[in-house]
Each structure stands twice: as structure tokens, then as C-alpha cells.
Design a protein around this motif. Structure first.
Motif, PDB file in Angstrom:
ATOM      1  N   ARG A 117       0.819  -1.217   0.000  1.00  0.00           N
ATOM      2  CA  ARG A 117       0.000   0.000   0.000  1.00  0.00           C
ATOM      3  C   ARG A 117       0.854   1.269   0.000  1.00  0.00           C
ATOM      4  O   ARG A 117       0.484   2.281  -0.613  1.00  0.00           O
ATOM      5  CB  ARG A 117      -0.927  -0.021   1.222  1.00  0.00           C
ATOM      6  CG  ARG A 117      -1.735   1.238   1.447  1.00  0.00           C
ATOM      7  CD  ARG A 117      -2.625   1.081   2.675  1.00  0.00           C
ATOM      8  NE  ARG A 117      -3.178   2.353   3.106  1.00  0.00           N
ATOM      9  CZ  ARG A 117      -3.982   2.507   4.149  1.00  0.00           C
ATOM     10  NH1 ARG A 117      -4.346   1.441   4.857  1.00  0.00           N
ATOM     11  NH2 ARG A 117      -4.433   3.688   4.479  1.00  0.00           N
TER      12      ARG A 117
ATOM     13  N   THR B 189      -2.454   1.382  -5.785  1.00  0.00           N
ATOM     14  CA  THR B 189      -3.353   0.373  -5.232  1.00  0.00           C
ATOM     15  C   THR B 189      -4.671   0.367  -5.997  1.00  0.00           C
ATOM     16  O   THR B 189      -4.916   1.213  -6.860  1.00  0.00           O
ATOM     17  CB  THR B 189      -3.645   0.649  -3.744  1.00  0.00           C
ATOM     18  OG1 THR B 189      -4.479   1.833  -3.646  1.00  0.00           O
ATOM     19  CG2 THR B 189      -2.364   0.860  -2.952  1.00  0.00           C
TER      20      THR B 189
ATOM     21  N   VAL C 291     -12.983   0.101   2.658  1.00  0.00           N
ATOM     22  CA  VAL C 291     -11.758  -0.200   1.926  1.00  0.00           C
ATOM     23  C   VAL C 291     -11.149  -1.425   2.590  1.00  0.00           C
ATOM     24  O   VAL C 291     -10.619  -1.337   3.698  1.00  0.00           O
ATOM     25  CB  VAL C 291     -10.779   0.987   1.943  1.00  0.00           C
ATOM     26  CG1 VAL C 291      -9.516   0.657   1.152  1.00  0.00           C
ATOM     27  CG2 VAL C 291     -11.445   2.245   1.376  1.00  0.00           C
ATOM     28  N   ALA C 292     -11.254  -2.579   1.936  1.00  0.00           N
ATOM     29  CA  ALA C 292     -10.954  -3.857   2.596  1.00  0.00           C
ATOM     30  C   ALA C 292      -9.765  -4.562   1.947  1.00  0.00           C
ATOM     31  O   ALA C 292      -9.595  -4.542   0.725  1.00  0.00           O
ATOM     32  CB  ALA C 292     -12.172  -4.771   2.547  1.00  0.00           C
ATOM     33  N   ASN C 293      -8.977  -5.191   2.803  1.00  0.00           N
ATOM     34  CA  ASN C 293      -7.866  -6.045   2.364  1.00  0.00           C
ATOM     35  C   ASN C 293      -8.231  -7.478   2.731  1.00  0.00           C
ATOM     36  O   ASN C 293      -8.009  -7.929   3.842  1.00  0.00           O
ATOM     37  CB  ASN C 293      -6.562  -5.597   3.046  1.00  0.00           C
ATOM     38  CG  ASN C 293      -5.406  -6.544   2.815  1.00  0.00           C
ATOM     39  OD1 ASN C 293      -4.641  -6.827   3.724  1.00  0.00           O
ATOM     40  ND2 ASN C 293      -5.272  -7.027   1.595  1.00  0.00           N
ATOM     41  N   GLN C 294      -8.826  -8.196   1.784  1.00  0.00           N
ATOM     42  CA  GLN C 294      -9.305  -9.546   2.040  1.00  0.00           C
ATOM     43  C   GLN C 294      -8.208 -10.598   1.897  1.00  0.00           C
ATOM     44  O   GLN C 294      -8.307 -11.685   2.452  1.00  0.00           O
ATOM     45  CB  GLN C 294     -10.456  -9.885   1.065  1.00  0.00           C
ATOM     46  CG  GLN C 294     -11.615  -8.891   1.093  1.00  0.00           C
ATOM     47  CD  GLN C 294     -12.547  -9.126   2.257  1.00  0.00           C
ATOM     48  OE1 GLN C 294     -12.116  -9.319   3.385  1.00  0.00           O
ATOM     49  NE2 GLN C 294     -13.843  -9.115   1.984  1.00  0.00           N
TER      50      GLN C 294
ATOM     51  N   PRO D 247      -5.516  -2.701  -0.553  1.00  0.00           N
ATOM     52  CA  PRO D 247      -6.886  -3.210  -0.571  1.00  0.00           C
ATOM     53  C   PRO D 247      -7.196  -3.975  -1.845  1.00  0.00           C
ATOM     54  O   PRO D 247      -6.589  -3.731  -2.898  1.00  0.00           O
ATOM     55  CB  PRO D 247      -7.743  -1.939  -0.477  1.00  0.00           C
ATOM     56  CG  PRO D 247      -6.877  -0.869  -1.065  1.00  0.00           C
ATOM     57  CD  PRO D 247      -5.476  -1.229  -0.672  1.00  0.00           C
ATOM     58  N   ASP D 248      -8.135  -4.930  -1.747  1.00  0.00           N
ATOM     59  CA  ASP D 248      -8.614  -5.623  -2.940  1.00  0.00           C
ATOM     60  C   ASP D 248     -10.125  -5.477  -3.132  1.00  0.00           C
ATOM     61  O   ASP D 248     -10.671  -6.011  -4.092  1.00  0.00           O
ATOM     62  CB  ASP D 248      -8.222  -7.102  -2.918  1.00  0.00           C
ATOM     63  CG  ASP D 248      -8.635  -7.812  -1.645  1.00  0.00           C
ATOM     64  OD1 ASP D 248      -9.438  -7.252  -0.874  1.00  0.00           O
ATOM     65  OD2 ASP D 248      -8.140  -8.930  -1.404  1.00  0.00           O
TER      66      ASP D 248
ATOM     67  N   VAL E 270     -13.188  -2.239  -2.638  1.00  0.00           N
ATOM     68  CA  VAL E 270     -13.546  -0.881  -2.220  1.00  0.00           C
ATOM     69  C   VAL E 270     -15.022  -0.656  -2.523  1.00  0.00           C
ATOM     70  O   VAL E 270     -15.473  -0.871  -3.652  1.00  0.00           O
ATOM     71  CB  VAL E 270     -12.702   0.188  -2.950  1.00  0.00           C
ATOM     72  CG1 VAL E 270     -13.153   1.589  -2.529  1.00  0.00           C
ATOM     73  CG2 VAL E 270     -11.220  -0.002  -2.674  1.00  0.00           C
TER      74      VAL E 270
ATOM     75  N   GLN F 272     -10.704   6.802   2.128  1.00  0.00           N
ATOM     76  CA  GLN F 272      -9.940   6.004   3.089  1.00  0.00           C
ATOM     77  C   GLN F 272     -10.312   6.367   4.521  1.00  0.00           C
ATOM     78  O   GLN F 272     -10.468   5.487   5.382  1.00  0.00           O
ATOM     79  CB  GLN F 272      -8.442   6.212   2.863  1.00  0.00           C
ATOM     80  CG  GLN F 272      -7.561   5.323   3.721  1.00  0.00           C
ATOM     81  CD  GLN F 272      -7.676   3.857   3.379  1.00  0.00           C
ATOM     82  OE1 GLN F 272      -7.439   3.471   2.238  1.00  0.00           O
ATOM     83  NE2 GLN F 272      -8.049   3.027   4.354  1.00  0.00           N
TER      84      GLN F 272
ATOM     85  N   SER G 194     -13.587   4.875   5.624  1.00  0.00           N
ATOM     86  CA  SER G 194     -13.449   3.463   5.959  1.00  0.00           C
ATOM     87  C   SER G 194     -12.728   3.272   7.287  1.00  0.00           C
ATOM     88  O   SER G 194     -13.142   2.466   8.121  1.00  0.00           O
ATOM     89  CB  SER G 194     -12.681   2.744   4.845  1.00  0.00           C
ATOM     90  OG  SER G 194     -12.495   1.380   5.149  1.00  0.00           O
TER      91      SER G 194
END
Length: 370
Positions: free
Chosen positions: A178, A183, A210-213, A231-232, A234, A359, A362
């Protein structure tokens, strides 16, 4: 008003691959206002190879020599985001006009410094938010401004990309970090949100996720696993200044289903921008699209785009070079006529600041008023 060609030096245009080779060089070579006079890559042999292939007079392994060269009026930065700031500041300090790809910089603070220096130097500046050069988005913007579908009630945007999935190539692994500034939110999100706001106007308030799975991803060539902090996924929902409500979903590592969709609903009809070829991965800034419209309860049908939305000559082919060439035409007008043209660094800073708001919404879980 000068009639001499605008001499361009491109930083980042190796023959192996790259945006500079695939988009900028063919775009500039098709436009009579410009002449490519210099190219820079990370190694002298690759710079020489590009220069020889395209007949470019000067080749450099040192980009800082390119920006200082007297045969360069305009610098185009087509390298990775972490290098935009230092190279851009060097070009601006040398008094060169500057076209820099999006994101303008790795952070909003860096983008603001680039904008401020460009203003102090009195040079022309443009950021590569290429959807603003697309005929389809310009047509929809004008239709909406003219009340084609009445009062806009809502819009929905879905944007997917195969990047930021479970695997990265070694060349693109830096995007899993990041802090590098490239990103799903900053790159794809910047292009997507700018296209939406270009057509419909700015947001006045929003909520987001805004997620990082995927915390771990695999390098294709080696099989090694590295951490991913970018993140992957949004999600953004909010209201525009006009009062219309909007929702946006950016999906990383996505391969099936709806690849791209932009629907706008009004009191008197609907508009949609859809991919010309839904079988191909869609990139909002360069892909070809179809505009569809419906009025008075009729089904959606294709809407032709008038030829006036093509600003470039027929020698510019469709595909990657087209929107880039459209923006270069606007920049040439600005340089020739001594006027500001969009999207300039003011637009870029505004978009960087807007992504910071997403951001923050989130991170805090608090709806943000803009």
C-alpha cells in the motif's frame, strides 16, 4: 502563437513492455503538434534500442539528463508511481512542461508539492486521467448537462480488475504494498471516481469500506508468498452535490461476472456506459465502450457518438493510444494558446484528496461530509 513542434522526452518507454511504448509513443507519433526527441529507460542499452526502433534522437539511462536536455520542451512520465514525485519535481525545476501518469504521486502531499511548483514555474501540466479523453464519457457528460434524462436520481458503477488478486508477477509485486501508492483505490479507484465525477459532478458526502481480504499473495514466477497490505475491495456510497445518490464497487482479482458497468438513472430516462467487448478485461481509462440510452420507458439502445467527440486525426488508432492522444491534443492547445487545460495538476490534487476522504471514511466508520 508558436507553430514549432512541441519536443517531448518520455521517461519509461522500453521495448519489452510498458505504457510508454504501447500508448504514448504511438499517440505522439500520430500527432503533428509533437515530436519525440528523447527517451529514457533504466538501462542505456534498452534506451538505445527504443531510440533506434522509433528514430528518436536522444537516449538516456539517466532520466535527470533527459529533463535537462535543451531539445526537450515537455516531459512525459510513464514509470512506476513511486518515482513520479522525484522525476516530476526535477522536470518542473528544469522549467519543462509536464505530463505525468496517474496517480500523480504516491501521496497527496507529494501531489500538492508538484502542483504548487508547476504553478510557480508557469509551465503547462497534465495528469493522465484518460477517461476524460474518451468520447463516450464526454458524450454522456454533455447529455446529462443538457437534461437528456431529466433530473439525475442515482448512478451505479462496478469496476473490476484482474490485478490485486491471489497472484502477482514479479514486475508488479510492488503494487501489493500500500505504501508504494499504486493500489486498487488509488489507481483504479482514481480513474473510476474521476470518470464518475467528470460526468456527474462531485460528491458532497460518502461512506466507504476499503478492505484487504487477501493478506498473502503468490509471486507467479517463483511461487513465493509475500504480504499484501493494499486493498482488494472498495465500496463507496454517498450523495453528489446535485442530490443524486451514487454507489461504486471496485473489485480486485475479479475474473467473472460483470466486468464493468456505469448506469445513470433520471426522471426522464437512463444512460449506461458498457464495454464494447465484455469478454475482455476492462480498463476505464483506455477500453472502448458503448453508450446506451432509454427514454420514455423504452428499452436501452445503443447511442451513436458524433464525430465531433474525436479530437485527434484518423491516423490515431483505437485502443491504448486513443485517449492518451486525445489528452495530448488538449495539452497542445494549452501550450499553443497559453491557457490552462484539464485534467491538470489541480484536478489531480483534488482527486488525491477525495481518495483520502474515502480512506478516512473506511478507517473511522464515520460518514464524511466533503
Amino acid at each position: 502563437m508558436t507553430t514549432e513542434k512541441i519536443r517531448v522526452g518520455i521517461i519509461g518507454a522500453g521495448m519489452r513492455n510498458g505504457w510508454g511504448r504501447d500508448a504514448h509513443i504511438p499517440a505522439l507519433r500520430a500527432l503533428s503538434d509533437f515530436e519525440i526527441t528523447a527517451v529514457s529507460t533504466s538501462r542505456q542499452e534498452t534506451a538505445d534500442e527504443t531510440a533506434k526502433h522509433f528514430g528518436i534522437p536522444h537516449a538516456f539511462a539517466d532520466a535527470y539528463k533527459l529533463v535537462q536536455h535543451p531539445d526537450v520542451d515537455l516531459v512525459a512520465i510513464c514509470v512506476r508511481v513511486p518515482f513520479h514525485y522525484e522525476l516530476g519535481m526535477a522536470a518542473l525545476n528544469a522549467g519543462k512542461h509536464l505530463y505525468c501518469e496517474w496517480p500523480l504521486a504516491a501521496t497527496t502531499g507529494q501531489a500538492e508539492q508538484m502542483r504548487d511548483l508547476a504553478v510557480r514555474k508557469g509551465v503547462h501540466h497534465m495528469v493522465g486521467l484518460q477517461a476524460r479523453g474518451a468520447r463516450e464519457f464526454n458524450r454522456v457528460r454533455d447529455l446529462l448537462a443538457g437534461g437528456y434524462i431529466g433530473k439525475v436520481l442515482s448512478c451505479t458503477m462496478i469496476v473490476t480488475t484482474p490485478t490485486w488478486g491471489a497472484e502477482f508477477t514479479r514486475d508488479w509485486a510492488y503494487m501489493a504494498d500500500r505504501s508504494k501508492g499504486n493500489t486498487l483505490l488509488t489507481s483504479v479507484g482514481g480513474h473510476a471516481m474521476d470518470a464518475l465525477c467528470f460526468c456527474l459532478g462531485e460528491f458532497k458526502e460518502l461512506s466507504s469500506v476499503v478492505a484487504n481480504q487477501r493478506q498473502q499473495v503468490r509471486i507467479v514466477e517463483t511461487g513465493e508468498t509475500i504480504p499484501m497490505t493494499a486493498p482488494d475491495q472498495v465500496l463507496v456510497s454517498g450523495a453528489l452535490q446535485s442530490g443524486a445518490v451514487a454507489s461504486v464497487h471496485l473489485k480486485g482479482g475479479f475474473a467473472n461476472g460483470t466486468g464493468f458497468l456505469f448506469e445513470i438513472h433520471g426522471t426522464e430516462g437512463d444512460l449506461a456506459i458498457v464495454p464494447a467487448d465484455p469478454r475482455q478485461a476492462t480498463y476505464i481509462q483506455v477500453s472502448e465502450f458503448i453508450v446506451r440510452r432509454a427514454q420514455a420507458g423504452k428499452p436501452l439502445a445503443d447511442l451513436p457518438i458524433p464525430e465531433s467527440y474525436r479530437w485527434v486525426p484518423p491516423t490515431v488508432s483505437s485502443g491504448l493510444p486513443f485517449n492518451v492522444a486525445q489528452l495530448y491534443m488538449r495539452m497542445a492547445e494549452g501550450i499553443r494558446e497559453g491557457k490552462c487545460v484539464s485534467p491538470d495538476f489541480d484536478v489531480a490534487v483534488k482527486r488525491h484528496q477525495f481518495l483520502d476522504v474515502i480512506q478516512k471514511a473506511s478507517d473511522t466508520g464515520i460518514r464524511q461530509i466533503i
